[in-house]
Write an enzyme that holds these catalytic residues in place. Structure first.
Site, PDB file in Angstrom:
ATOM      1  N   GLY A  11       0.819  -1.203   0.000  1.00  0.00           N
ATOM      2  CA  GLY A  11       0.000   0.000   0.000  1.00  0.00           C
ATOM      3  C   GLY A  11       0.858   1.259   0.000  1.00  0.00           C
ATOM      4  O   GLY A  11       1.911   1.309   0.622  1.00  0.00           O
ATOM      5  N   ARG A  72       0.930  -5.135  -5.790  1.00  0.00           N
ATOM      6  CA  ARG A  72       1.102  -6.406  -5.097  1.00  0.00           C
ATOM      7  C   ARG A  72       1.353  -7.471  -6.151  1.00  0.00           C
ATOM      8  O   ARG A  72       0.721  -7.474  -7.205  1.00  0.00           O
ATOM      9  CB  ARG A  72      -0.132  -6.726  -4.257  1.00  0.00           C
ATOM     10  CG  ARG A  72      -0.451  -5.613  -3.257  1.00  0.00           C
ATOM     11  CD  ARG A  72      -1.606  -5.961  -2.349  1.00  0.00           C
ATOM     12  NE  ARG A  72      -2.068  -4.788  -1.600  1.00  0.00           N
ATOM     13  CZ  ARG A  72      -1.511  -4.337  -0.484  1.00  0.00           C
ATOM     14  NH1 ARG A  72      -0.452  -4.961   0.015  1.00  0.00           N
ATOM     15  NH2 ARG A  72      -1.989  -3.276   0.127  1.00  0.00           N
ATOM     16  N   ASP A 103       5.299  -5.000   6.374  1.00  0.00           N
ATOM     17  CA  ASP A 103       5.883  -6.264   6.793  1.00  0.00           C
ATOM     18  C   ASP A 103       5.820  -7.331   5.705  1.00  0.00           C
ATOM     19  O   ASP A 103       6.738  -8.153   5.584  1.00  0.00           O
ATOM     20  CB  ASP A 103       5.229  -6.768   8.086  1.00  0.00           C
ATOM     21  CG  ASP A 103       3.713  -6.839   7.993  1.00  0.00           C
ATOM     22  OD1 ASP A 103       3.149  -6.464   6.949  1.00  0.00           O
ATOM     23  OD2 ASP A 103       3.085  -7.289   8.977  1.00  0.00           O
ATOM     24  N   THR A 126       4.044   2.665   5.891  1.00  0.00           N
ATOM     25  CA  THR A 126       2.662   2.237   6.006  1.00  0.00           C
ATOM     26  C   THR A 126       1.918   3.173   6.944  1.00  0.00           C
ATOM     27  O   THR A 126       2.459   3.561   7.981  1.00  0.00           O
ATOM     28  CB  THR A 126       2.536   0.795   6.539  1.00  0.00           C
ATOM     29  OG1 THR A 126       1.173   0.531   6.919  1.00  0.00           O
ATOM     30  CG2 THR A 126       3.417   0.554   7.741  1.00  0.00           C
ATOM     31  N   ASP A 128      -0.458   2.444   8.785  1.00  0.00           N
ATOM     32  CA  ASP A 128      -0.961   1.729   9.964  1.00  0.00           C
ATOM     33  C   ASP A 128      -0.030   1.817  11.171  1.00  0.00           C
ATOM     34  O   ASP A 128      -0.449   1.541  12.294  1.00  0.00           O
ATOM     35  CB  ASP A 128      -1.190   0.250   9.632  1.00  0.00           C
ATOM     36  CG  ASP A 128      -2.375   0.043   8.702  1.00  0.00           C
ATOM     37  OD1 ASP A 128      -3.251   0.917   8.668  1.00  0.00           O
ATOM     38  OD2 ASP A 128      -2.410  -1.001   8.018  1.00  0.00           O
ATOM     39  N   ASP A 130       2.263  -0.155  12.199  1.00  0.00           N
ATOM     40  CA  ASP A 130       2.136  -1.430  12.902  1.00  0.00           C
ATOM     41  C   ASP A 130       3.367  -2.335  12.793  1.00  0.00           C
ATOM     42  O   ASP A 130       3.291  -3.530  13.101  1.00  0.00           O
ATOM     43  CB  ASP A 130       0.914  -2.198  12.386  1.00  0.00           C
ATOM     44  CG  ASP A 130       1.005  -2.521  10.896  1.00  0.00           C
ATOM     45  OD1 ASP A 130       1.853  -1.933  10.196  1.00  0.00           O
ATOM     46  OD2 ASP A 130       0.216  -3.365  10.430  1.00  0.00           O
ATOM     47  N   ARG A 172      -6.677  -2.421   9.412  1.00  0.00           N
ATOM     48  CA  ARG A 172      -7.252  -3.768   9.347  1.00  0.00           C
ATOM     49  C   ARG A 172      -6.822  -4.623  10.536  1.00  0.00           C
ATOM     50  O   ARG A 172      -7.602  -5.367  11.105  1.00  0.00           O
ATOM     51  CB  ARG A 172      -6.845  -4.448   8.030  1.00  0.00           C
ATOM     52  CG  ARG A 172      -7.568  -5.769   7.763  1.00  0.00           C
ATOM     53  CD  ARG A 172      -7.168  -6.341   6.419  1.00  0.00           C
ATOM     54  NE  ARG A 172      -5.742  -6.569   6.337  1.00  0.00           N
ATOM     55  CZ  ARG A 172      -4.975  -6.217   5.302  1.00  0.00           C
ATOM     56  NH1 ARG A 172      -5.511  -5.600   4.285  1.00  0.00           N
ATOM     57  NH2 ARG A 172      -3.680  -6.473   5.298  1.00  0.00           N
TER      58      ARG A 172
END
Length: 323
Positions: A11, A72, A103, A126, A128, A130, A172
């Site tokens: 992303g 992707r 990741d 990212t 996120d 995360d 997510r």
């Protein structure tokens, strides 16, 4: 090391262009040629590789998205695809590869290194936030600013109409964006994947608010929360409290776009710079992270199957203040 390449994968995140710029200009400064790989790992398989000069990365630090595109690649998940990618790197005489992504992108980088002895370094990009091993990832600060700006505007109309707004933000598997935006905007409730929520308490709180004539609320939900997102939470509340007026607002992909904040530009520049130094120093299989304000080089093995845990004090702050 004579030649390195850089690609963006997974992303997109605001600040990726700043990282690409830093990688290219740092490499050229130290006499190392820099190549851009277009469309991520799929572009590596298809041979979409172009030599970059300093002018190719001019006037991009303020731009969202990624000039190298991203994609992707199902093909790269298989050994045959990774073999094609490695052959294309070797055909261009490229000795090292910088991967900007999350990741999943780093797991692909590890396999490329292990199977074909390609020197790889990762930069965490990212929204996120995360990825284990770094306090912040490129793009998180910008996405947070975008979310906060939107929620502040939603608050205005929520109060004007005495409505409850359920706002869904990205995340997510991680609730960083939801939790930070919830604290920043003074949301009444925040739902994140990392924490089990008491829905009966939510019903009681809203019912009490109605009794006190507090008719507007902001509920922030991470898209991957245990309940299944904003729409399902809205359905639940409509069935349980017939007197409320609710609206659902899903912020979606606007959180990925936009001009990166100064914090993201600086973070990306620092990480891109150190990624090149890492390769030139002969280090490999590392992610460039930031911990307590200092750039660190973290082994990919430390990021495997691990997530950047949310600090307990943030959860407690949200619990106490989001009332």
């Amino acid at each position: 090391m004579k030649k390195i390449a850089v690609l963006s994968s997974g992303g997109d995140a605001p600040g990726m262009n700043a990282a690409i710029r830093a990688v290219c200009r740092t490499a050229l400064y130290y006499g190392t040629a820099c190549y851009g790989v277009y469309r991520g790992y799929q572009g590596l398989i298809d041979g979409e590789i172009k030599k970059l000069e300093t002018t190719d990365v001019s006037n991009i630090i303020q731009r969202g998205g990624t000039i190298l595109k991203t994609a992707r690649s199902e093909e790269f998940m298989h050994a045959a695809g990774r073999k094609k990618a490695a052959e294309n790197l070797k055909k261009h005489g490229i000795d090292g590869l910088v991967i900007i992504g999350g990741d999943g992108s780093f797991r692909g980088a590890q396999k490329l290194q292990q199977e074909h002895n390609i020197a790889v370094v990762g930069i965490p990009g990212t929204i996120d936030n995360d990825i284990a091993g770094t306090d912040f990832t490129i793009g998180f600060d910008t996405a947070l600013q975008t979310a906060v700006d939107a929620i502040d505007k939603i608050r205005d109309t929520a109060e004007a109409h005495d409505r409850i707004f359920i706002v869904e933000v990205m995340g997510r598997d991680a609730g960083y964006l939801a939790l930070h935006s919830g604290i920043s905007c003074g949301a009444e409730h925040v739902f994140i994947p990392e924490q089990e929520e008491d829905l009966e308490k939510l019903v009681r709180d809203i019912t009490d608010d109605q009794r006190r004539k507090k008719l507007s609320n902001i509920i922030i939900v991470a898209e991957g929360d245990e309940f299944g997102g904003a729409k399902k939470l809205d359905d639940f509340l409509q069935k349980r409290i017939s007197t409320i007026q609710t609206r659902v607002s899903i912020l979606g992909h606007i959180q990925r776009g936009g001009s990166p904040t100064p914090n993201d530009r600086i973070l990306a520049s620092r990480m891109g710079y150190d990624a090149v130094l890492c390769l030139l120093a002969g280090e490999n299989d590392k992610m460039i992270g930031i911990q307590k304000g200092e750039i660190r080089r973290i082994s990919f093995s430390q990021t495997d199957n691990a997530k950047h845990a949310i600090a307990n004090d943030l959860k407690e702050i949200a619990r106490i203040l989001t009332k």
